[in-house]
Write a protein that holds these residues in place. Structure first.
Motif, PDB file in Angstrom:
ATOM      1  N   ASP A 178     -10.913 -10.597  19.827  1.00 31.99           N
ATOM      2  CA  ASP A 178      -9.855 -10.512  20.842  1.00 31.99           C
ATOM      3  C   ASP A 178      -8.735 -11.521  20.586  1.00 31.99           C
ATOM      4  N   MET A 179      -9.058 -12.606  19.903  1.00 29.12           N
ATOM      5  CA  MET A 179      -8.084 -13.624  19.500  1.00 29.12           C
ATOM      6  C   MET A 179      -7.248 -14.222  20.643  1.00 29.12           C
ATOM      7  N   PRO A 180      -7.860 -14.662  21.744  1.00 27.50           N
ATOM      8  CA  PRO A 180      -7.064 -15.437  22.701  1.00 27.50           C
ATOM      9  C   PRO A 180      -6.739 -16.817  22.136  1.00 27.50           C
ATOM     10  N   ILE A 181      -7.427 -17.162  21.049  1.00 28.80           N
ATOM     11  CA  ILE A 181      -7.141 -18.400  20.330  1.00 28.80           C
ATOM     12  C   ILE A 181      -6.998 -18.091  18.843  1.00 28.80           C
ATOM     13  N   MET A 182      -6.327 -18.963  18.135  1.00 22.68           N
ATOM     14  CA  MET A 182      -6.152 -18.824  16.689  1.00 22.68           C
ATOM     15  C   MET A 182      -6.777 -20.043  16.012  1.00 22.68           C
ATOM     16  N   PRO A 183      -8.020 -19.946  15.519  1.00 25.15           N
ATOM     17  CA  PRO A 183      -8.631 -21.076  14.822  1.00 25.15           C
ATOM     18  C   PRO A 183      -7.816 -21.450  13.588  1.00 25.15           C
ATOM     19  N   ILE A 184      -7.678 -22.745  13.320  1.00 28.41           N
ATOM     20  CA  ILE A 184      -6.885 -23.211  12.183  1.00 28.41           C
ATOM     21  C   ILE A 184      -7.729 -24.020  11.198  1.00 28.41           C
ATOM     22  N   TYR A 185      -8.378 -25.088  11.676  1.00 30.32           N
ATOM     23  CA  TYR A 185      -9.256 -25.818  10.758  1.00 30.32           C
ATOM     24  C   TYR A 185     -10.389 -26.485  11.521  1.00 30.32           C
ATOM     25  N   TYR A 186     -11.439 -26.839  10.763  1.00 28.03           N
ATOM     26  CA  TYR A 186     -12.531 -27.634  11.298  1.00 28.03           C
ATOM     27  C   TYR A 186     -12.218 -29.101  11.013  1.00 28.03           C
ATOM     28  N   TYR A 187     -12.351 -29.914  12.036  1.00 34.38           N
ATOM     29  CA  TYR A 187     -11.923 -31.311  11.971  1.00 34.38           C
ATOM     30  C   TYR A 187     -12.663 -32.147  10.928  1.00 34.38           C
ATOM     31  N   VAL A 188     -11.982 -33.175  10.483  1.00 38.85           N
ATOM     32  CA  VAL A 188     -12.579 -34.329   9.822  1.00 38.85           C
ATOM     33  C   VAL A 188     -11.965 -35.536  10.526  1.00 38.85           C
ATOM     34  N   ASN A 189     -12.755 -36.535  10.828  1.00 35.21           N
ATOM     35  CA  ASN A 189     -12.242 -37.705  11.529  1.00 35.21           C
ATOM     36  C   ASN A 189     -11.631 -38.680  10.524  1.00 35.21           C
ATOM     37  N   TYR A 190     -10.415 -39.108  10.772  1.00 38.70           N
ATOM     38  CA  TYR A 190      -9.785 -40.139   9.944  1.00 38.70           C
ATOM     39  C   TYR A 190      -9.187 -41.195  10.868  1.00 38.70           C
ATOM     40  N   TYR A 191      -9.209 -42.417  10.415  1.00 36.98           N
ATOM     41  CA  TYR A 191      -8.750 -43.527  11.245  1.00 36.98           C
ATOM     42  C   TYR A 191      -8.528 -44.726  10.334  1.00 36.98           C
ATOM     43  N   VAL A 192      -7.942 -45.761  10.863  1.00 35.72           N
ATOM     44  CA  VAL A 192      -7.819 -47.016  10.124  1.00 35.72           C
ATOM     45  C   VAL A 192      -8.488 -48.111  10.939  1.00 35.72           C
ATOM     46  N   LEU A 193      -9.142 -49.012  10.237  1.00 35.85           N
ATOM     47  CA  LEU A 193      -9.884 -50.092  10.898  1.00 35.85           C
ATOM     48  C   LEU A 193      -9.985 -51.279   9.954  1.00 35.85           C
ATOM     49  N   LYS A 194      -9.735 -52.462  10.471  1.00 35.14           N
ATOM     50  CA  LYS A 194      -9.855 -53.664   9.652  1.00 35.14           C
ATOM     51  C   LYS A 194     -11.300 -53.845   9.180  1.00 35.14           C
ATOM     52  N   ASP A 195     -11.451 -54.345   7.964  1.00 33.69           N
ATOM     53  CA  ASP A 195     -12.773 -54.469   7.368  1.00 33.69           C
ATOM     54  C   ASP A 195     -13.647 -55.511   8.051  1.00 33.69           C
ATOM     55  N   ASN A 196     -13.058 -56.401   8.833  1.00 35.52           N
ATOM     56  CA  ASN A 196     -13.876 -57.423   9.494  1.00 35.52           C
ATOM     57  C   ASN A 196     -14.428 -56.959  10.838  1.00 35.52           C
ATOM     58  N   ILE A 197     -14.116 -55.711  11.211  1.00 34.00           N
ATOM     59  CA  ILE A 197     -14.678 -55.153  12.444  1.00 34.00           C
ATOM     60  C   ILE A 197     -15.993 -54.476  12.089  1.00 34.00           C
TER      61      ILE A 197
END
Length: 542
Positions: A503-522
């Protein structure tokens, strides 16, 4: 909630999805040879100003990150996303899986009041109250008569939440729910201080009246600027909390957040605030971190508006974009094209198989077919097709992909769309009120089961927000919810997903991958594949 960017469709072990913690987790203390300072502070950008910090009324990842660090439910997810007793001291489940008897620990709110079973019932009943119009009310429909009360077909006293005594509650479910303990860790199931809420109806808007029971408490809130939390000395597990201060920078401008991070003014930035345009540079510099994320990025169609009320139009739009090109040239984080709705990593009934592997690809990109469908809908080569708009939220990097999709539709179908950007709270309201044509959206699982993606699209579901309704879909979801047989449940959800994607009430685009930035001392920060960031065990090394 990656080292292997194909994990969402290739993994055959739930451990690959759940066992992800940021570098250095596994110890709540600094490494040998370091001495923690008396004060330990960090700052993080989870996204923009929250719509609300009332856990029963929120439904966005940024606010839920803030809430999970100020509140705690009966359960708390560990580093592997497994629910562990938190405020619950013990949980006993009846042999038929319908009755949960829960004993509470002796815990306190940050104001010193005891946390009671009445506080939990009060919070849950608020979410279910039809007058509250909580978008996540359906997460409590597993409870006996929860849905009936929410739809005004039963009274409050009919709901299966019984307070036996201040430290004991009994929950009766509609049917056995294998993931119910995981739900008990979800923000909608957090308690709120009943006496405080009754005395202060706008309790969640300012630190003077904000009462919570988690690792941290609110010290100050400069709206649209920053939210400052400090360690909650009344938290039952306060000895595990090493941070003395945690500042959430409420930055809607990703460029500004990244500039602050690179200037040493921020310790980390969540995916919602990392600019797409900087991903290549951050990756090459070794600053970009990744981890599993159980979610799907998609566009909603408002099916109550012409010509989007025509299934063939929606299908044509979905088939006429090149998802891999978007990933390679715009999103740039190694995501996987979504040719179904439920992402990989969620186990199916068959041991060793994921729901996505069993369900397979449910549609294929096909420009020739897309043009044919558009012509059959009465718009050959886009002729006489009305100008529509794509709505996106301005926090995060959603304008660039919207522009790319705009170009693809113009080139491939001969149709024109305009772009409309709105700040987070306005954007959320526009979706809820169906004040849009096409809207960018994303869904991160609330627990590890396909149902967390499927039941949101039932007729008039709080997070449906498309105007779409399909009786066959609703029936399949009902079958899956009422059956205790995993094979029956999974097959019903596969059937429902086929109805949804067709029925396509939505249009799937991609499956997520989490990306972020974080200091190495955390160290000790937990990034869950369900989208939550847990700061409870964080330490900051010198």
């Amino acid at each position: 909630m990656f080292k292997n960017h194909k994990w969402l469709v290739t993994t055959t072990s739930i451990a690959l999805v759940l066992g992800v913690v940021l570098t250095g987790c596994g110890s709540t203390a600094p490494t040998a040879g370091t001495t923690p300072s008396k004060e330990m502070k960090m700052s993080y950008a989870p996204g923009s100003e929250p719509k609300t910090l009332d856990p029963q009324m929120s439904n966005g990842i940024p606010e839920m990150i803030m809430e999970m660090n100020m509140f705690e439910g009966l359960m708390r997810l560990d580093k592997d996303s497994n629910p562990q007793n938190a405020i619950a001291d013990s949980i006993t489940v009846s042999p038929d899986g319908l009755i949960y008897t829960i004993k509470l620990k002796d815990t306190k709110w940050n104001n010193g009041n005891p946390v009671t079973a009445d506080d939990f019932k009060f919070a849950w009943m608020h979410a279910l109250n039809p007058e509250a119009a909580a978008e996540y009310a359906y997460q409590l429909f597993y409870i006996k008569n929860g849905e009936a009360y929410n739809s005004k077909k039963a009274n409050a006293e009919d709901v299966g939440i019984k307070v036996v005594d201040p430290k004991t509650m009994e929950i009766t479910l509609e049917s056995p729910t294998p993931y119910f303990k995981s739900l008990l860790a979800f923000p909608t199931y957090y308690p709120v201080n009943k006496n405080n809420v009754e005395a202060n109806p706008k309790w969640n808007l300012q630190p003077e009246t904000f009462v919570s029971n988690g690792p941290f408490k609110m010290q100050s809130w400069s709206h649209n600027d920053k939210l400052v939390l400090v360690k909650n000395s009344n938290y039952w597990d306060a000895n595990s909390v090493k941070l003395t201060e945690l500042t959430f920078n409420l930055v809607s401008d990703g460029k500004a957040a990244l500039t602050a991070y690179e200037a040493g003014q921020l310790d980390g930035i969540d995916q919602t605030a990392v600019p797409i345009s900087d991903l290549d540079r951050l990756r090459k510099a070794g600053s970009l971190k990744t981890s599993p994320y159980l979610g799907t990025y998609f566009y909603r169609f408002n099916v109550t508006k012409k010509p989007l009320d025509n299934t063939k139009v929606r299908q044509a739009l979905a088939l006429a974009i090149n998802r891999q090109a978007l990933i390679d040239n715009v999103f740039k984080a190694g995501q996987t094209p979504a040719l179904g709705y439920v992402p990989g990593g969620v186990p199916d009934a068959e041991t060793g198989k994921t729901f996505r592997e069993v369900g397979g690809e449910l549609f294929k990109e096909d420009l020739t077919k897309a043009k044919q469908l558009l012509a059959e809908a009465g718009y050959p080569d886009g002729k006489n097709f009305p100008e529509l708009s794509i709505l996106y939220n301005t926090n995060g990097s959603h304008q660039l992909p919207a522009q790319a999709i705009q170009d693809m539709w113009a080139k491939n179908l001969g149709i024109n769309v305009k772009l409309v950007g709105q700040e987070w709270k306005v954007y959320q309201r526009s979706q809820q009120d169906l004040q849009y044509d096409i809207s960018r959206a994303g869904w991160i699982g609330d627990y590890i089961d396909p149902m967390t993606f499927m039941d949101m699209f039932v007729t008039q579901g709080g997070n449906n927000q498309t105007g779409w309704s399909n009786a066959d879909f609703d029936k399949d979801i009902e079958t899956a919810k009422k059956s205790g047989d995993q094979k029956v449940r999974m097959q019903a959800m596969h059937d429902a997903e086929k109805v949804l994607v067709n029925d396509m009430p939505i249009m799937p685009i991609y499956y997520y991958v989490n990306y972020y930035v974080l200091k190495d001392n955390i160290k000790g920060l937990i990034q869950l594949p369900l989208g939550f960031t847990d700061f409870k065990n964080v330490t900051v090394e010198k």
